[in-house]
Motif scaffolding. Structure first.
Motif, PDB file in Angstrom:
ATOM      1  N   GLN A 224      54.648  47.487  35.611  1.00  0.00           N
ATOM      2  CA  GLN A 224      54.141  47.539  34.223  1.00  0.00           C
ATOM      3  C   GLN A 224      52.668  47.821  34.287  1.00  0.00           C
ATOM      4  O   GLN A 224      51.871  47.217  35.175  1.00  0.00           O
ATOM      5  CB  GLN A 224      54.345  46.110  33.466  1.00  0.00           C
ATOM      6  N   LYS A 225      52.181  48.472  33.160  1.00  0.00           N
ATOM      7  CA  LYS A 225      50.707  48.715  33.455  1.00  0.00           C
ATOM      8  C   LYS A 225      50.047  47.610  32.111  1.00  0.00           C
ATOM      9  O   LYS A 225      50.377  47.480  31.152  1.00  0.00           O
ATOM     10  CB  LYS A 225      50.230  50.151  32.690  1.00  0.00           C
ATOM     11  N   VAL A 226      49.080  46.864  32.906  1.00  0.00           N
ATOM     12  CA  VAL A 226      48.787  45.635  32.312  1.00  0.00           C
ATOM     13  C   VAL A 226      47.157  45.805  32.187  1.00  0.00           C
ATOM     14  O   VAL A 226      46.494  46.752  32.831  1.00  0.00           O
ATOM     15  CB  VAL A 226      48.816  44.421  32.969  1.00  0.00           C
ATOM     16  N   ARG A 227      46.575  45.334  30.839  1.00  0.00           N
ATOM     17  CA  ARG A 227      45.032  45.337  30.548  1.00  0.00           C
ATOM     18  C   ARG A 227      44.517  43.951  30.586  1.00  0.00           C
ATOM     19  O   ARG A 227      45.168  42.926  30.385  1.00  0.00           O
ATOM     20  CB  ARG A 227      44.754  45.846  29.349  1.00  0.00           C
ATOM     21  N   PHE A 228      43.438  43.923  31.536  1.00  0.00           N
ATOM     22  CA  PHE A 228      42.525  42.524  31.481  1.00  0.00           C
ATOM     23  C   PHE A 228      41.462  42.552  29.974  1.00  0.00           C
ATOM     24  O   PHE A 228      40.694  43.528  30.129  1.00  0.00           O
ATOM     25  CB  PHE A 228      41.821  42.498  32.665  1.00  0.00           C
ATOM     26  N   MET A 229      41.603  41.842  29.190  1.00  0.00           N
ATOM     27  CA  MET A 229      41.212  41.845  28.074  1.00  0.00           C
ATOM     28  C   MET A 229      39.588  41.731  28.087  1.00  0.00           C
ATOM     29  O   MET A 229      38.969  42.358  27.445  1.00  0.00           O
ATOM     30  CB  MET A 229      41.909  41.051  26.827  1.00  0.00           C
ATOM     31  N   ALA A 230      39.265  40.692  28.756  1.00  0.00           N
ATOM     32  CA  ALA A 230      37.787  40.573  28.831  1.00  0.00           C
ATOM     33  C   ALA A 230      36.830  41.635  29.776  1.00  0.00           C
ATOM     34  O   ALA A 230      36.003  42.073  29.388  1.00  0.00           O
ATOM     35  CB  ALA A 230      37.374  39.076  29.543  1.00  0.00           C
ATOM     36  N   ALA A 267      38.564  43.683  43.942  1.00  0.00           N
ATOM     37  CA  ALA A 267      37.434  42.568  43.975  1.00  0.00           C
ATOM     38  C   ALA A 267      37.774  41.662  43.105  1.00  0.00           C
ATOM     39  O   ALA A 267      38.165  41.953  41.794  1.00  0.00           O
ATOM     40  CB  ALA A 267      36.204  43.286  43.496  1.00  0.00           C
ATOM     41  N   VAL A 268      37.699  40.377  43.588  1.00  0.00           N
ATOM     42  CA  VAL A 268      38.112  39.363  42.345  1.00  0.00           C
ATOM     43  C   VAL A 268      36.763  39.548  41.231  1.00  0.00           C
ATOM     44  O   VAL A 268      37.224  38.548  40.200  1.00  0.00           O
ATOM     45  CB  VAL A 268      37.789  37.813  43.210  1.00  0.00           C
ATOM     46  N   SER A 269      35.728  39.915  41.273  1.00  0.00           N
ATOM     47  CA  SER A 269      34.878  40.026  40.195  1.00  0.00           C
ATOM     48  C   SER A 269      35.558  40.949  39.092  1.00  0.00           C
ATOM     49  O   SER A 269      34.934  40.673  37.759  1.00  0.00           O
ATOM     50  CB  SER A 269      33.606  40.714  40.636  1.00  0.00           C
ATOM     51  N   ASP A 270      36.541  41.437  39.197  1.00  0.00           N
ATOM     52  CA  ASP A 270      37.407  41.880  38.242  1.00  0.00           C
ATOM     53  C   ASP A 270      38.423  41.173  37.350  1.00  0.00           C
ATOM     54  O   ASP A 270      38.722  41.420  36.743  1.00  0.00           O
ATOM     55  CB  ASP A 270      38.228  43.312  38.466  1.00  0.00           C
ATOM     56  N   CYS A 271      38.469  39.836  38.039  1.00  0.00           N
ATOM     57  CA  CYS A 271      39.549  39.020  37.676  1.00  0.00           C
ATOM     58  C   CYS A 271      38.995  37.795  37.189  1.00  0.00           C
ATOM     59  O   CYS A 271      38.639  36.759  37.926  1.00  0.00           O
ATOM     60  CB  CYS A 271      40.626  38.568  38.885  1.00  0.00           C
ATOM     61  N   LYS A 272      38.515  37.719  36.094  1.00  0.00           N
ATOM     62  CA  LYS A 272      37.612  36.351  35.364  1.00  0.00           C
ATOM     63  C   LYS A 272      38.902  35.446  34.885  1.00  0.00           C
ATOM     64  O   LYS A 272      39.632  35.318  34.388  1.00  0.00           O
ATOM     65  CB  LYS A 272      36.962  36.879  34.013  1.00  0.00           C
ATOM     66  N   VAL A 273      38.692  34.132  35.690  1.00  0.00           N
ATOM     67  CA  VAL A 273      39.288  32.947  35.161  1.00  0.00           C
ATOM     68  C   VAL A 273      39.199  32.706  33.632  1.00  0.00           C
ATOM     69  O   VAL A 273      38.106  32.951  33.255  1.00  0.00           O
ATOM     70  CB  VAL A 273      38.956  31.810  36.051  1.00  0.00           C
ATOM     71  N   GLY A 274      40.660  32.587  33.053  1.00  0.00           N
ATOM     72  CA  GLY A 274      40.424  32.620  31.826  1.00  0.00           C
ATOM     73  C   GLY A 274      40.824  33.784  30.637  1.00  0.00           C
ATOM     74  O   GLY A 274      40.906  33.715  29.703  1.00  0.00           O
ATOM     75  N   ASP A 275      40.738  34.932  31.600  1.00  0.00           N
ATOM     76  CA  ASP A 275      40.883  36.160  30.909  1.00  0.00           C
ATOM     77  C   ASP A 275      42.356  36.341  30.227  1.00  0.00           C
ATOM     78  O   ASP A 275      43.372  35.477  30.950  1.00  0.00           O
ATOM     79  CB  ASP A 275      40.713  37.303  31.866  1.00  0.00           C
ATOM     80  N   THR A 276      42.602  37.028  29.445  1.00  0.00           N
ATOM     81  CA  THR A 276      44.092  37.329  29.024  1.00  0.00           C
ATOM     82  C   THR A 276      44.485  38.640  29.510  1.00  0.00           C
ATOM     83  O   THR A 276      43.979  39.646  29.391  1.00  0.00           O
ATOM     84  CB  THR A 276      44.091  37.319  27.515  1.00  0.00           C
ATOM     85  N   ILE A 277      45.662  38.882  30.085  1.00  0.00           N
ATOM     86  CA  ILE A 277      46.386  39.964  30.568  1.00  0.00           C
ATOM     87  C   ILE A 277      47.441  40.316  29.767  1.00  0.00           C
ATOM     88  O   ILE A 277      48.191  39.557  29.187  1.00  0.00           O
ATOM     89  CB  ILE A 277      46.756  39.607  32.002  1.00  0.00           C
ATOM     90  N   THR A 278      47.388  41.430  29.025  1.00  0.00           N
ATOM     91  CA  THR A 278      48.358  41.941  28.179  1.00  0.00           C
ATOM     92  C   THR A 278      48.884  43.327  28.620  1.00  0.00           C
ATOM     93  O   THR A 278      48.401  44.030  29.535  1.00  0.00           O
ATOM     94  CB  THR A 278      47.430  42.165  26.748  1.00  0.00           C
ATOM     95  N   ASP A 279      49.871  43.846  27.680  1.00  0.00           N
ATOM     96  CA  ASP A 279      50.339  45.055  27.965  1.00  0.00           C
ATOM     97  C   ASP A 279      49.269  46.190  27.671  1.00  0.00           C
ATOM     98  O   ASP A 279      49.104  46.255  26.632  1.00  0.00           O
ATOM     99  CB  ASP A 279      51.664  45.143  27.186  1.00  0.00           C
ATOM    100  N   GLU A 280      49.460  47.277  28.640  1.00  0.00           N
ATOM    101  CA  GLU A 280      48.452  48.403  28.182  1.00  0.00           C
ATOM    102  C   GLU A 280      49.105  49.241  27.275  1.00  0.00           C
ATOM    103  O   GLU A 280      48.075  49.611  26.402  1.00  0.00           O
ATOM    104  CB  GLU A 280      48.127  49.142  29.596  1.00  0.00           C
ATOM    105  N   LEU A 288      43.885  35.179  24.523  1.00  0.00           N
ATOM    106  CA  LEU A 288      44.181  33.507  24.369  1.00  0.00           C
ATOM    107  C   LEU A 288      42.870  33.042  24.118  1.00  0.00           C
ATOM    108  O   LEU A 288      41.943  33.600  24.506  1.00  0.00           O
ATOM    109  CB  LEU A 288      44.765  33.231  25.553  1.00  0.00           C
ATOM    110  N   GLU A 289      43.154  31.606  23.451  1.00  0.00           N
ATOM    111  CA  GLU A 289      41.870  31.087  23.219  1.00  0.00           C
ATOM    112  C   GLU A 289      40.983  30.567  24.595  1.00  0.00           C
ATOM    113  O   GLU A 289      41.694  30.363  25.316  1.00  0.00           O
ATOM    114  CB  GLU A 289      42.028  29.872  22.440  1.00  0.00           C
ATOM    115  N   GLY A 290      39.564  30.416  24.421  1.00  0.00           N
ATOM    116  CA  GLY A 290      38.879  29.676  25.330  1.00  0.00           C
ATOM    117  C   GLY A 290      38.153  30.334  26.620  1.00  0.00           C
ATOM    118  O   GLY A 290      37.689  29.685  27.244  1.00  0.00           O
ATOM    119  N   PHE A 291      38.202  31.653  26.683  1.00  0.00           N
ATOM    120  CA  PHE A 291      37.584  32.376  27.619  1.00  0.00           C
ATOM    121  C   PHE A 291      36.255  32.251  27.804  1.00  0.00           C
ATOM    122  O   PHE A 291      35.655  32.306  26.493  1.00  0.00           O
ATOM    123  CB  PHE A 291      38.007  33.782  27.605  1.00  0.00           C
TER     124      PHE A 291
END
Ligand code: GDP
Ligand code: MG
Length: 598
Positions: A224-230, A267-280, A288-291
């Motif tokens: 699946q192609k996913v997008r990191f919203m933040a 790089a983990v710098s692309d992966c922010k804790v609390g980010d929402t992963i969704t379908d591209e 999701l709340e709270g990022f």
């Protein structure tokens, strides 16, 4: 998986109350590992973690438990980092769960981090199962500690469990309680639009960046192609898996499930804790709340003792940043210390952990400058700057106001040591907010400037309470303060590495202290050397290093040639470590010593 048969939970506890031991026991009881594979403390995988007894990176384990009703349940146990510096990460891990086991040592009782963690759990609306641990100990007083938990936290303890994570007493009852008392994840349609929370990420030499997720809505699949919203980046999922705790690949993760993915991320710098992963292709409208991105609050300079180690340091910094998205490093040069890095940390413990890893895993001998907080400086022209480094302090004539970060600190301490703890807090410009008693333990809440806490607060607190005080804090606000930059001058030349920003009331004391130390550390020269502390052009403390009377090296000349050569070699070696200030040559070790005491 049938969503009604899933239980997602964390274990929360004050340090040393038995969280890791309990996690291991649960894994063992559910057959996740054979006894042979069951190394001590499976979840704490890094050496430093094990030694310090804290968990830095959250991990999750899927356990299969066959309950008394004959049904098999999937228990996802999420390990959370145990320390206040990582409270945002703790909060995100908890947001990925529906419940929590609150572990309290039955021989110790409620401590500062017990409270902090319970508040985070309550903020995330978790169902809490209170557990009294270590009841095998003769000193355990489960009844008294239950009353304490009820008094301090307001949590009903009539159903609290009494266990020993070490011997296994009460573990079966606890597993039953997880199934019967914790809610299952809300029932969702697996074909909904995907929303998964990024709980944690780390770099793995074979897999690249591994991302720990909790699927909230929809389903995540391999391919699946996913997008990191933040961050806005898109990637194709190449692996989906779970930890048992061994990594096991699966085809997909549905609503309510936890597991990991990899997606060719470097790089983990692309992966922010609390980010929402969704379908591209079919992205969610709302994340999701709270990022919120983590921001470093404590900075210091790190320099190699030996300048030729700089490349190795740069290399190590890159590797650390790869694995720790909250660690920041930027190159810096200092006249006193040479080439190095300005580094940002979530707090003092984070700083200590990174320093320790640099020296242990990378074998680097480093000097660190005194830790400093981030000041907000409002300039006359209306602009506000964030100041991370005392060396960048602007000319005072351009400054309108300076603000510093304040924290709310909660300290729990036995009554006997309360007096010196209050004195310490007052000395550190603290303002008392609350003082209550739980039996013979006092719980005191102070507003404190973070600046004073990073100086020597932890060590002092530990020593005045003989190690019995526990401490926890959260950042609250920026407040205007009468802050000044104290420069240290050697024969009129400022030494950048020793500059510090302090409250005006502490300036003279700190300045005098440093000058006195330098006087002892700098070798005498052929001329007099003035050591001064100054605010702007105004000298606030001064020491004079007397001139060398006669040439003490004279007696070295003449005599045996090999001895002379050795001496020359040694001098050359020493030269490398010398730093020039005007006419004054100072061994780097003097700075090192001067910095040691902050
Ligand atoms: P954590 O910091 O909360 O992860 O605590 P650990 O699991 O590392 O435990 C801290 C210490 O308490 C270790 O020395 C454990 O062996 C010990 N410990 C944990 N549970 C028990 C228990 O039920 N009984 C006894 N006697 N010791 C325990
Ligand atoms: Mg632990």
């Amino acid at each position: 998986t049938d969503q009604s048969r899933i239980r997602n939970f964390s274990i929360i506890a004050h340090i040393d109350h038995g969280k890791s031991t309990l996690a291991d026991r649960l894994i063992q009881r559910c057959g996740g590992l054979t006894d042979r594979e069951m190394k001590q403390q499976v979840l704490d995988s890094m050496d430093i973690e094990r030694e310090r007894g804290i968990t830095i990176k959250a991990q999750t384990v899927r356990l299969i438990y066959k309950a008394k009703d004959g049904v098999e349940y999937t228990l996802n146990l999420m390990d959370t980092p145990g320390h206040v510096d990582f409270s945002y990460e703790v909060s995100r891990s908890l947001a990925a769960c529906e419940g929590a086991i609150l572990v309290v040592d039955a021989s110790q009782g409620v401590e500062a981090q017990t409270l902090a963690n319970v508040y985070l759990a309550l903020d995330n609306d978790l169902e809490i199962v209170p557990v009294l641990n270590k009841i095998d100990l003769p000193a355990a007083e489960p009844e008294r500690i239950k009353r304490q938990v009820e008094d301090v936290i307001g949590l009903d303890c009539s159903d609290a469990l009494e266990i020993s994570a070490k011997t296994g007493i009460g573990i079966d009852e606890l597993l039953e309680a997880l199934v019967t008392r914790l809610p299952s994840p809300p029932v969702k349609d697996p074909s909904d639009t995907l929303r998964a929370m990024l709980v944690d990420s780390w770099y793995d030499a074979y897999l690249g960046v591994v991302i720990l997720i909790r699927v909230m809505d929809g389903t995540i699949k391999k391919g699946q192609k996913v997008r990191f919203m933040a961050t806005g980046v898109a990637h194709e999922v190449d692996r989906v898996g779970i930890f048992t705790p061994k990594g096991v690949m699966v085809n997909e993760l549905g609503p309510g499930e936890m597991g990991f993915i990899t997606a060719g991320i470097k790089a983990v710098s692309d992966c922010k804790v609390g980010d929402t992963i969704t379908d591209e292709r079919k992205p969610a409208l709302e994340p999701l709340e709270g990022f919120k991105p983590t921001v470093p609050v404590v900075f210091c300079g790190l320099f190699p003792v030996d300048a030729s180690d700089f490349e190795a340091l740069r290399d190590a910094m890159g590797k650390l940043a790869l694995n720790d998205s909250s660690f920041h490093a930027e190159m810096e040069t200092s006249a006193a210390l040479g080439f190095g890095f300005r580094c940002g940390f979530l707090g003092l413990l984070h700083l200590e952990i990174i320093q320790e890893r640099l020296s242990r895993e990378y074998d680097l001998d480093l000097i660190s400058t005194a830790p400093s907080v981030v000041y907000k400086i409002k300039l006359n022209n209306g602009e506000t700057i964030d100041l991370h480094n005392p060396a960048d302090f602007p000319d005072v004539t351009y400054i309108d106001t300076i603000q510093e970060p304040w924290i709310k600190a909660t300290i729990m301490v036995p009554d006997d040591y309360l007096g010196p703890v209050l004195t310490l807090c007052t000395e550190k410009r603290g303002e008392q907010r609350d003082l209550t008693y739980v039996g013979n333990r006092a719980m005191v809440v102070y507003d404190l400037p973070l600046n004073e806490v990073v100086f020597d607060f932890y060590d002092r607190l530990k020593s005045v309470s003989r190690g019995y005080a526990s401490f926890d804090y959260e950042l609250t606000e920026y407040r205007e303060g009468d802050l000044v930059k104290v420069s240290i001058l050697i024969n009129g030349d400022p030494v950048d590495a020793l500059a510090m920003i302090v409250h005006r009331s502490q300036a003279e004391y700190r300045g005098r202290h440093i000058c006195g130390r330098l006087k002892d550390l700098i070798p005498r020269q052929l001329f007099k050397v003035a050591l001064q502390a100054a605010i702007g052009g105004k000298v606030i403390a001064r020491e004079t290093l007397g001139a060398l009377r006669k040439d003490v090296t004279a007696k070295c000349y003449g005599g045996d040639i090999t001895r002379k050569r050795k001496l020359l070699e040694k001098q050359k070696e020493g030269k490398k470590r010398m730093r020039q200030f005007g006419k004054v040559e100072i061994p780097q070790s003097a700075f090192l010593e001067a910095l040691k005491m902050g």
